[in-house]
Design a protein around this motif. Structure first.
Motif, mmCIF file in Angstrom:
data_model
loop_
_atom_site.group_PDB
_atom_site.id
_atom_site.type_symbol
_atom_site.label_atom_id
_atom_site.label_comp_id
_atom_site.label_asym_id
_atom_site.label_seq_id
_atom_site.Cartn_x
_atom_site.Cartn_y
_atom_site.Cartn_z
ATOM 1 N N ARG A 1 0.810 -1.215 0.000
ATOM 2 C CA ARG A 1 0.000 0.000 0.000
ATOM 3 C C ARG A 1 0.848 1.272 0.000
ATOM 4 O O ARG A 1 0.534 2.255 -0.653
ATOM 5 C CB ARG A 1 -0.920 -0.012 1.228
ATOM 6 C CG ARG A 1 -1.916 1.131 1.258
ATOM 7 C CD ARG A 1 -2.802 0.999 2.496
ATOM 8 N NE ARG A 1 -3.481 -0.284 2.496
ATOM 9 C CZ ARG A 1 -3.809 -0.945 3.604
ATOM 10 N NH1 ARG A 1 -3.498 -0.447 4.786
ATOM 11 N NH2 ARG A 1 -4.443 -2.097 3.536
ATOM 12 N N GLN A 2 1.965 1.256 0.722
ATOM 13 C CA GLN A 2 2.730 2.483 0.906
ATOM 14 C C GLN A 2 3.650 2.813 -0.263
ATOM 15 O O GLN A 2 4.206 3.896 -0.297
ATOM 16 C CB GLN A 2 3.558 2.367 2.192
ATOM 17 C CG GLN A 2 2.701 2.245 3.448
ATOM 18 C CD GLN A 2 3.546 2.120 4.694
ATOM 19 O OE1 GLN A 2 4.764 1.989 4.621
ATOM 20 N NE2 GLN A 2 2.909 2.179 5.865
ATOM 21 N N ILE A 3 3.847 1.930 -1.213
ATOM 22 C CA ILE A 3 4.804 2.201 -2.282
ATOM 23 C C ILE A 3 4.137 2.429 -3.637
ATOM 24 O O ILE A 3 4.806 2.705 -4.614
ATOM 25 C CB ILE A 3 5.815 1.044 -2.429
ATOM 26 C CG1 ILE A 3 5.100 -0.253 -2.821
ATOM 27 C CG2 ILE A 3 6.609 0.841 -1.174
ATOM 28 C CD1 ILE A 3 6.041 -1.399 -3.112
ATOM 29 N N LEU A 4 2.810 2.335 -3.695
ATOM 30 C CA LEU A 4 2.142 2.448 -4.989
ATOM 31 C C LEU A 4 2.265 3.844 -5.597
ATOM 32 O O LEU A 4 2.404 3.989 -6.804
ATOM 33 C CB LEU A 4 0.664 2.064 -4.848
ATOM 34 C CG LEU A 4 0.405 0.574 -4.573
ATOM 35 C CD1 LEU A 4 -1.082 0.341 -4.332
ATOM 36 C CD2 LEU A 4 0.879 -0.277 -5.736
ATOM 37 N N ASP A 5 2.196 4.906 -4.767
ATOM 38 C CA ASP A 5 2.234 6.252 -5.308
ATOM 39 C C ASP A 5 3.562 6.568 -5.988
ATOM 40 O O ASP A 5 3.606 7.330 -6.946
ATOM 41 C CB ASP A 5 1.969 7.269 -4.187
ATOM 42 C CG ASP A 5 0.533 7.191 -3.681
ATOM 43 O OD1 ASP A 5 -0.318 6.691 -4.438
ATOM 44 O OD2 ASP A 5 0.286 7.622 -2.544
ATOM 45 N N GLY A 6 4.657 5.984 -5.505
ATOM 46 C CA GLY A 6 5.955 6.244 -6.098
ATOM 47 C C GLY A 6 6.371 5.238 -7.136
ATOM 48 O O GLY A 6 7.505 5.265 -7.603
ATOM 49 N N GLY A 7 5.500 4.341 -7.492
ATOM 50 C CA GLY A 7 5.841 3.300 -8.457
ATOM 51 C C GLY A 7 6.186 2.003 -7.757
ATOM 52 O O GLY A 7 6.688 1.999 -6.628
ATOM 53 N N VAL A 8 5.933 0.907 -8.412
ATOM 54 C CA VAL A 8 6.166 -0.398 -7.810
ATOM 55 C C VAL A 8 6.873 -1.288 -8.818
ATOM 56 O O VAL A 8 6.674 -1.155 -10.032
ATOM 57 C CB VAL A 8 4.827 -1.041 -7.365
ATOM 58 C CG1 VAL A 8 3.905 -1.267 -8.548
ATOM 59 C CG2 VAL A 8 5.063 -2.347 -6.628
ATOM 60 N N ASP A 9 7.724 -2.167 -8.336
ATOM 61 C CA ASP A 9 8.371 -3.152 -9.197
ATOM 62 C C ASP A 9 7.501 -4.402 -9.270
ATOM 63 O O ASP A 9 6.919 -4.833 -8.272
ATOM 64 C CB ASP A 9 9.745 -3.528 -8.651
ATOM 65 C CG ASP A 9 10.714 -2.360 -8.680
ATOM 66 O OD1 ASP A 9 10.506 -1.444 -9.503
ATOM 67 O OD2 ASP A 9 11.676 -2.362 -7.893
ATOM 68 N N ALA A 10 7.419 -4.965 -10.446
ATOM 69 C CA ALA A 10 6.640 -6.181 -10.651
ATOM 70 C C ALA A 10 7.281 -6.987 -11.770
ATOM 71 O O ALA A 10 8.164 -6.499 -12.482
ATOM 72 C CB ALA A 10 5.187 -5.850 -10.983
ATOM 73 N N HIS A 11 6.853 -8.231 -11.917
ATOM 74 C CA HIS A 11 7.347 -9.035 -13.032
ATOM 75 C C HIS A 11 6.210 -9.836 -13.646
ATOM 76 O O HIS A 11 5.241 -10.201 -12.967
ATOM 77 C CB HIS A 11 8.503 -9.952 -12.604
ATOM 78 C CG HIS A 11 8.181 -10.896 -11.491
ATOM 79 N ND1 HIS A 11 8.138 -10.519 -10.165
ATOM 80 C CD2 HIS A 11 7.906 -12.226 -11.493
ATOM 81 C CE1 HIS A 11 7.860 -11.550 -9.401
ATOM 82 N NE2 HIS A 11 7.695 -12.616 -10.185
ATOM 83 N N VAL A 12 6.332 -10.064 -14.945
ATOM 84 C CA VAL A 12 5.321 -10.784 -15.705
ATOM 85 C C VAL A 12 5.727 -12.251 -15.798
ATOM 86 O O VAL A 12 6.879 -12.565 -16.114
ATOM 87 C CB VAL A 12 5.168 -10.199 -17.123
ATOM 88 C CG1 VAL A 12 4.058 -10.930 -17.895
ATOM 89 C CG2 VAL A 12 4.868 -8.708 -17.064
ATOM 90 N N VAL A 13 4.785 -13.144 -15.505
ATOM 91 C CA VAL A 13 5.056 -14.574 -15.608
ATOM 92 C C VAL A 13 3.999 -15.229 -16.487
ATOM 93 O O VAL A 13 2.862 -14.751 -16.590
ATOM 94 C CB VAL A 13 5.083 -15.269 -14.224
ATOM 95 C CG1 VAL A 13 6.137 -14.655 -13.335
ATOM 96 C CG2 VAL A 13 3.719 -15.230 -13.562
ATOM 97 N N ALA A 14 4.401 -16.320 -17.135
ATOM 98 C CA ALA A 14 3.475 -17.168 -17.882
ATOM 99 C C ALA A 14 3.302 -18.462 -17.113
ATOM 100 O O ALA A 14 4.265 -18.997 -16.556
ATOM 101 C CB ALA A 14 4.001 -17.441 -19.287
ATOM 102 N N ARG A 15 2.080 -18.980 -17.101
ATOM 103 C CA ARG A 15 1.768 -20.189 -16.349
ATOM 104 C C ARG A 15 0.999 -21.157 -17.246
ATOM 105 O O ARG A 15 0.086 -20.764 -17.970
ATOM 106 C CB ARG A 15 0.943 -19.840 -15.110
ATOM 107 C CG ARG A 15 0.624 -21.001 -14.193
ATOM 108 C CD ARG A 15 -0.156 -20.511 -12.980
ATOM 109 N NE ARG A 15 0.601 -19.515 -12.225
ATOM 110 C CZ ARG A 15 0.078 -18.785 -11.237
ATOM 111 N NH1 ARG A 15 -1.201 -18.930 -10.922
ATOM 112 N NH2 ARG A 15 0.836 -17.915 -10.603
#
Length: 299
Positions: free
Chosen positions: A111-125
């Protein structure tokens, strides 16, 4: 993210690579017998893919972020996962970032890091779906009524956006250390491997000794690399991995939604596909290995 398809999920009959059908004249074949015929080949192939190739992208799966539509877009592609299954995505597919961010806001850890951008990764399943419904008898004996049953299994892939940057688990840790590659990042494991391999590496002075060192490290790594569930009694226990066996397609660093004058768009600092594992064909590997032996060039 929800699954991309409306069809019912299915489990493939590919559990035992070492048991096949012993057919004989006049034999009555049931569903279990047909599953043994089909599943044996499936299981053999996946056992080979899992142990000798591992998870990684074969082709495609390009990633982009479309700002106005607030979507992560992934192009068609083919990959293998850690369980030896082929993941095939036939069409351009999208992930809804606005919906994803709404889901993340409900989680206290992000919740606290969304305003400054967040790191994420895309996966295939991997996903198997039931398709092509046909009339089917309600019972194999009475033949009294008919219902609809699915007659096909479709193998495909679905996409997910996972918070945080991706991590990569290395195999053949002694070989990696011998060639100077990064370890696991776990200090205790990496220190133990370095204490074993570094003295061996220091004694190598010519090509025959190097070959001996490679063979020794590979042998020790192959002894350690065994299925954790080897004694569980089912074919899936023979695989090197378990669970969903996601294939990482790339990282999205600094992902965020930006609202200007009432219009919300998506923005990303960096799309990093170098975090994925890619499969290179053997002909190219042979050429790369040959180039590496040239004194005045090559790796």
């Amino acid at each position: 993210m929800k699954p991309m398809h409306d069809e019912h999920s299915a489990t493939l009959p590919a559990s035992d690579p070492f048991t096949s059908l012993a057919a004989h004249f006049g034999m009555l074949l049931g569903v279990a017998d047909l599953e043994a015929v089909v599943g044996h080949s499936w299981a053999k192939m996946r056992l080979h893919n899992a142990w000798l190739h591992g998870g990684g992208v074969v082709w495609g799966f390009g990633i982009s972020v479309d700002g106005p539509s607030r979507e992560v877009r992934v192009t068609p592609g083919l990959a293998l996962d850690e369980l030896g299954r082929e993941l095939y995505l036939p069409v351009l597919s999208c992930l809804d970032l606005a919906k994803w961010f709404d889901e993340q806001k409900e989680k206290a850890e992000t919740r606290q890091i969304l305003d400054g951008g967040v790191d994420a990764h895309v996966v295939a399943r991997f996903r198997a779906c039931l398709a092509r419904p046909v009339p089917a008898l309600t019972s194999s004996c009475d033949g009294a009524g008919a219902e609809t049953a699915y007659s096909r299994l479709r193998e495909t892939a679905e996409l997910f956006l996972v918070p945080g940057r991706s991590t990569r688990a290395g195999h053949y840790l002694r070989l990696r250390r011998l060639f100077g590659l990064p370890g696991t990042g776990v200090a205790e494991t990496d220190n133990a491997i370095s204490q074993e391999v570094d003295p061996l590496r220091a004694t190598v002075t010519d090509a025959p000794e190097w070959l001996d060192a490679v063979r020794l490290c590979a042998a020790r790594d192959s002894v350690d690399r065994r299925p954790a569930g080897l004694d569980d009694g089912d074919g899936s226990a023979l695989m090197p991995g378990s669970g969903d066996a996601d294939v990482v397609l790339g990282d999205l660093n600094g992902l965020r939604l930006v609202t200007v004058e009432g219009t919300t768009t998506a923005d990303v600092g960096k799309i990093d596909i170098a975090t994925r594992t890619s499969h290179v064909d053997t002909a190219t590997l042979l050429e790369l290995a040959s180039a590496g032996t040239i004194p005045h060039g090559g790796a």
